[in-house]
Design a protein around this motif. Structure first.
Motif, mmCIF file in Angstrom:
data_model
loop_
_atom_site.group_PDB
_atom_site.id
_atom_site.type_symbol
_atom_site.label_atom_id
_atom_site.label_comp_id
_atom_site.label_asym_id
_atom_site.label_seq_id
_atom_site.Cartn_x
_atom_site.Cartn_y
_atom_site.Cartn_z
ATOM 1 N N LEU A 156 17.220 13.165 -7.268
ATOM 2 C CA LEU A 156 17.316 14.028 -7.951
ATOM 3 C C LEU A 156 18.397 15.674 -7.308
ATOM 4 C CD1 LEU A 156 14.501 14.523 -10.337
ATOM 5 C CD2 LEU A 156 16.710 13.939 -10.620
ATOM 6 N N SER A 170 15.506 15.644 -18.817
ATOM 7 C CA SER A 170 16.649 14.934 -19.357
ATOM 8 C C SER A 170 17.544 16.238 -19.346
ATOM 9 C CB SER A 170 16.931 14.242 -20.901
ATOM 10 O OG SER A 170 16.376 14.899 -21.619
ATOM 11 N N TYR A 219 23.730 10.302 -15.750
ATOM 12 C CA TYR A 219 22.827 9.703 -15.701
ATOM 13 C C TYR A 219 23.129 8.828 -14.881
ATOM 14 C CZ TYR A 219 21.610 13.476 -19.996
ATOM 15 O OH TYR A 219 21.519 13.998 -20.544
ATOM 16 N N SER A 221 19.156 17.671 -23.598
ATOM 17 C CA SER A 221 19.814 17.791 -22.036
ATOM 18 C C SER A 221 20.633 19.212 -22.072
ATOM 19 C CB SER A 221 20.357 16.653 -21.914
ATOM 20 O OG SER A 221 20.871 16.966 -20.842
ATOM 21 N N ARG A 257 21.357 16.447 -11.406
ATOM 22 C CA ARG A 257 22.083 15.270 -11.924
ATOM 23 C C ARG A 257 21.405 14.140 -10.643
ATOM 24 N NH1 ARG A 257 28.594 15.919 -9.566
ATOM 25 N NH2 ARG A 257 27.570 17.348 -8.643
ATOM 26 N N GLU A 258 22.184 13.031 -10.740
ATOM 27 C CA GLU A 258 21.328 12.244 -10.142
ATOM 28 C C GLU A 258 22.090 11.800 -8.883
ATOM 29 O OE1 GLU A 258 17.973 9.758 -12.373
ATOM 30 O OE2 GLU A 258 20.080 10.187 -13.581
ATOM 31 N N LYS A 272 16.992 10.529 -14.973
ATOM 32 C CA LYS A 272 17.339 11.515 -16.553
ATOM 33 C C LYS A 272 17.603 11.227 -17.593
ATOM 34 C CE LYS A 272 19.417 15.244 -16.543
ATOM 35 N NZ LYS A 272 20.803 14.921 -16.392
#
Length: 896
Positions: A864, A836, A826, A269, A841-842, A830
């Motif tokens: 997403l 990842s 996360y 990540s 971002r989510e 992700k």
């Protein structure tokens, strides 16, 4: 100081990424030398710390260092990650002292590793202690002063021709092999919890112009924070969800034991670090850090070295950041380094300190430890104060946890809460007023950029490298070059003539008078608003121009006349928009709009005209529905008190029904557009027919304890820990100015956005409305709900629906609506490999809507976000009366 240059975004991003990691970051030649390893190779970025002065610096890439100190005898400590620290005594007199240092490899012992019954690596109990006390270490200082030297260097290894040409348009000349340097010498004053004042005494730069580098903004960031911008700290409270830790031994430094901890991200990540942390056993604080993280441009290496500025108090004294990589035809390296000399360090008297000998907690003192007489005075008090009793209980609880050999996650969280309680008290004591003063103040000393090379050679604590020296020499030589003669060929003159007189006509221009109080802005013929298409107007051409007059701060007037030719409808539309700002401490703004225009029935949440035009021309899908509006609309907003806002509006509208005027499209010419009737289960012809409406709109909005800032006498709202409540009343006034409208509308609601950290937020909104009277109401005055069914959007909507049509969720009766959303780095996808290792971002959300004679509608969704920086990909499902009914997806390209 000169105006900051608009340097390439990738360089600014790299410098920002570097600086945001350093919580505190100065003077150069009385003591100097070279630091090498046993092979004689230079050790770059080693730290040199003068213990008696709490002053530090770092070596440059060649291992050379230099630091200016007054005469005296000092303990000098040399440190570099991977090498055993050295401490020597140096006597400094009037002549410079040269002290070369050879450092030996650090050997970490492993003989004292304890393996616990659960098979857990011994690194985890150590990290629980550090994370549990992170709030203490972050808030242990009440104030200090520091002399800070900061230097950023960018070296371009390769610059493509395309990038060079783009930069040349901004009057920036950059080529392969160039080096740019920016160095600043400042005095920083810090006051808890997060107030910094920077006095810039000198600036020296070889960038095309002086780079505005906001040092103080980054001083507040710390590895003890949960997040550092979008990065997740390995010392954050949620770190165990993202990192694994491995104990790799210990070493001794004086009376302290230093534990070496390897940091391993649980997944690939760009929001996670990898590398090493060095922890002081017993104090449970950072001794140093050697960490890496990925960016879209390359890998970043971050090194921090801490030292003991007061007994048991370790603060950062050495800062180094290195990057090498590239993007879009540009390759290069960036180095960022700084040194600091602390003065007048005062400990926070409210926070619990940890005794380095027996790890028993005690209160910190501003000056010296308490004497026995002072302790006896406290003991003889007949009735201790209530907060002292409470403090004593917390101290006992902290002591109980710290004395455990192997604390659990539950112990860690409890310890963090206990210490956070002390930190919160300190913040509360400093924030009694709702007015927020600027946390970061910057003062530039007159002539700061005019210091000569002799001055810099005297104060610069980190010697320049060869490339940096050449950069300054090149800059100085260019200053002496005479300007070129202004001779142009005839073709150049012709090109300049066309650019000067025809350029603004096509691409727009902004004109400003000499004192910059009057502006005229023309967007030009070529822009997205100039041309459009819809099934009602057909092709249309739009032009506008804006006049802006500004007075003293908070007082300004705008006027924008506009005209549109609806070609297929054969109608000339026109109008004007005005705005007046007044009462700057009450944020007063008045608007008066008038004219004749084609209006969307969904005025609050209308589809973007460009998206509607593309859908119509390419897919024969006319989302929007229109009517003609001849109108005069007045609105006013003003603060009645802090957090209490009043909105008042009065409008007269001659609304006329329209039909489609064209069937044109690029494709599907054999299919007709849908008629210009909004799809809604309760709308009737009476709601759509031509009518004259006079409407009064009143709204009151209140946000408790709303913090604000004042700059130049203008008030700007900041944030509140409470929701915003509102109540609204709209009245259709029958008979006034020939109005046929006759309705009353009431609405109430609340909403709040909660910022959990820089990358995570939670929002919610609840509202409801009711028409107690609906004798005569135009469809445009129905309750409006944000519904965005287009598969492509130009704006992110956190509170909206994405499956129902634009006009479906509207009523002239009553309704209730609710939304909730959560955005974080996360949440779900992700955690998967591949995804990842992105900066995405989510976002998850849910919405609910209910009105009479219509199924209760619920929608849940997932997105997403920030894909390729500016895109969102969302999927969602709809439920009618709690039964699954529909599914959809969309792409958001965030332009607005």
């Amino acid at each position: 100081m000169s105006k900051p240059v608009s340097i390439p975004i990738y360089i600014r991003l790299l410098l920002f990424t570097a600086a945001v990691l350093f919580p505190q970051l100065v003077r150069s030649q009385a003591l100097n030398g070279t630091i090498t390893d046993q092979k004689g190779d230079p050790i770059p970025y080693a730290t040199v710390f003068i213990k008696e002065l709490a002053q530090g610096t770092t070596s440059n890439v060649d291992g050379k260092y230099g630091i200016d100190v007054p005469e005296g005898t000092y303990t000098v400590i040399y440190r570099s990650l991977g090498y055993a620290p050295q401490s020597i005594t140096v006597k400094v007199n009037k002549k410079p002292v040269s002290q070369n240092i050879t450092m030996v490899d650090q050997v970490h012992q492993l003989s004292e590793i304890r393996v616990y019954g659960n098979g857990e690596d011994p690194a985890y109990p150590i990290m629980r202690h550090v994370i549990g006390l992170s709030n203490f270490h972050k808030n242990q200082i009440e104030s200090y002063k520091a002399d800070v030297y900061l230097r950023g260097t960018v070296h371009f290894k390769k610059v493509s021709r395309i990038i060079r040409n783009q930069l040349r348009k901004q009057k920036v000349e950059v080529k392969s092999g160039d080096t740019f340097v920016d160095e600043t010498y400042s005095t920083i004053t810090f006051d808890a919890p997060d107030h910094y004042k920077q006095v810039i005494k000198s600036v020296n730069s070889t960038f095309p112009d002086i780079v505005d580098f906001p040092v103080m903004k980054f001083f507040a960031a710390s590895l003890y924070d949960d997040n550092i911008d979008i990065l997740i700290s390995p010392l954050g409270r949620n770190a165990f969800n993202h990192y694994k830790y491995v104990y790799e031994g210990f070493s001794y430094e004086g009376d302290y034991t230093i534990d070496k901890i390897k940091v391993i991200p649980r997944r690939r990540s760009k929001q996670l670090f990898s590398g090493y942390l060095y922890i002081i056993d017993g104090l449970w604080c950072l001794h140093s850090a050697d960490l890496n993280f990925d960016t879209p441009f390359g890998e970043v290496n971050v090194r921090q070295v801490f030292d003991e500025v007061k007994p048991g108090i370790w603060m950062p004294v050495g800062h180094n950041y290195a990057f090498e990589g590239g993007i879009l035809g540009v390759k290069g390296s960036v180095h960022f380094g700084g040194s600091v000399k602390y003065r007048d360090v005062v400990l926070n008297p409210r926070l619990i300190a940890v005794n380095p000998i027996n790890t028993m907690p005690q209160f910190a003192d501003k000056t010296e430890p308490q004497t026995e007489n002072q302790d006896s005075v406290k003991e003889n008090k007949s009735e201790p104060m209530g907060h002292e009793v409470e403090d004593g209980k917390r101290i006992a609880k902290v002591a109980k946890i710290l004395n455990k050999e192997n604390i659990t996650n539950r112990d860690m969280n409890k310890l963090s809460r206990l210490v956070s309680r002390e930190s919160k008290i300190a913040e509360d004591e400093g924030e009694q007023s709702l007015e927020l003063k600027d946390k970061n103040q910057q003062v530039v000393v007159s002539g700061a950029e005019n210091k000569d090379s002799a001055y810099w050679n005297e104060i610069r604590p980190i010697p320049l490298t060869k490339n940096e020296i050449e950069s300054f020499e090149k800059r100085d030589s260019l200053k002496t070059v005479a300007p070129k003669s202004n001779i142009f060929t005839s073709s150049q003159k012709r090109s300049d003539f066309l650019t000067r007189y025809f350029g603004p006509l096509f691409t727009g221009k902004k004109w400003t008078n000499r004192d910059t109080t009057f502006h005229v802005s023309y967007p030009g013929i070529i822009n997205l608003k100039s041309f459009g298409f819809n099934a009602v107007d057909g092709w249309k051409v739009h032009q506008e121009i804006t006049f802006n007059k500004t007075g003293r701060p908070g007082h300004a007037f705008w006027f924008t006349p506009w005209g549109t030719w609806a070609i297929n409808r054969k109608a000339v539309l026109w109008g004007g928009k005005t705005a007046l700002t007044y009462a700057p401490m009450h944020r007063g703004i008045a608007n008066l709009d008038f004219g004749r225009k084609t209006s969307d029935f969904n005025s609050l949440y209308a589809i973007d005209p460009f998206i509607n035009a593309v859908a119509s021309l390419f897919f024969k899908e006319n989302y929007a529905r229109y009517y003609e509006n001849r109108y005069i609309d007045f609105r006013n907003r003003i603060d009645l008190a802090n957090g209490l806002v009043f909105y008042g509006g009065f409008s007269w509208n001659d609304r006329r029904r329209l039909e489609n005027s064209t069937n044109y499209s690029f494709f599907r010419t054999d299919v007709d557009y849908l008629n210009n009737l909004p799809h809604n289960h309760v709308v009737t012809d009476a709601n759509l027919n031509s009518q004259i409406n006079t409407v009064l709109k009143l709204k009151i909005e209140y946000t408790p304890r709303y913090y604000y800032r004042v700059k130049d006498g203008v008030k700007k709202m900041a944030h509140s820990d409470f929701p915003t409540f509102w109540f609204q009343y709209n009245k259709g006034i029958k008979g006034l100015f020939n109005s046929t409208a006759d309705f009353d509308y009431l609405e109430a609601g609340l909403k709040q956005g909660i910022r959990i950290n820089s990358a995570t937020s939670f929002t919610y909104e609840i509202r409801g409305g009711w028409f107690p009277n609906r004798k005569q109401i135009h469809f445009s005055d129905f309750s409006q709900t944000n519904s965005q069914p287009s598969p492509v959007l130009f704006k992110e909507f956190r509170h909206g629906f994405f499956i129902p049509g634009y006009y479906e969720l509207r009523t002239d009766n009553r309704f209730i609506e609710g939304h909730v959303s959560y955005k974080a780095p996360y949440i779900l996808l992700k955690y998967l490999p591949g995804i990842s290792n992105t900066l995405w971002r989510e976002l998850v959300w849910a919405g609910y809507y209910s009105m009479p004679s219509y199924p209760q509608y619920t929608e849940i969704g997932y997105s997403l976000i920030e894909v390729l920086f500016n895109g969102n990909i969302g999927v969602f499902a709809g439920f009618d009366d709690w039964h699954y009914s529909r599914v959809g997806m969309n792409l958001v390209i965030r332009i607005y």
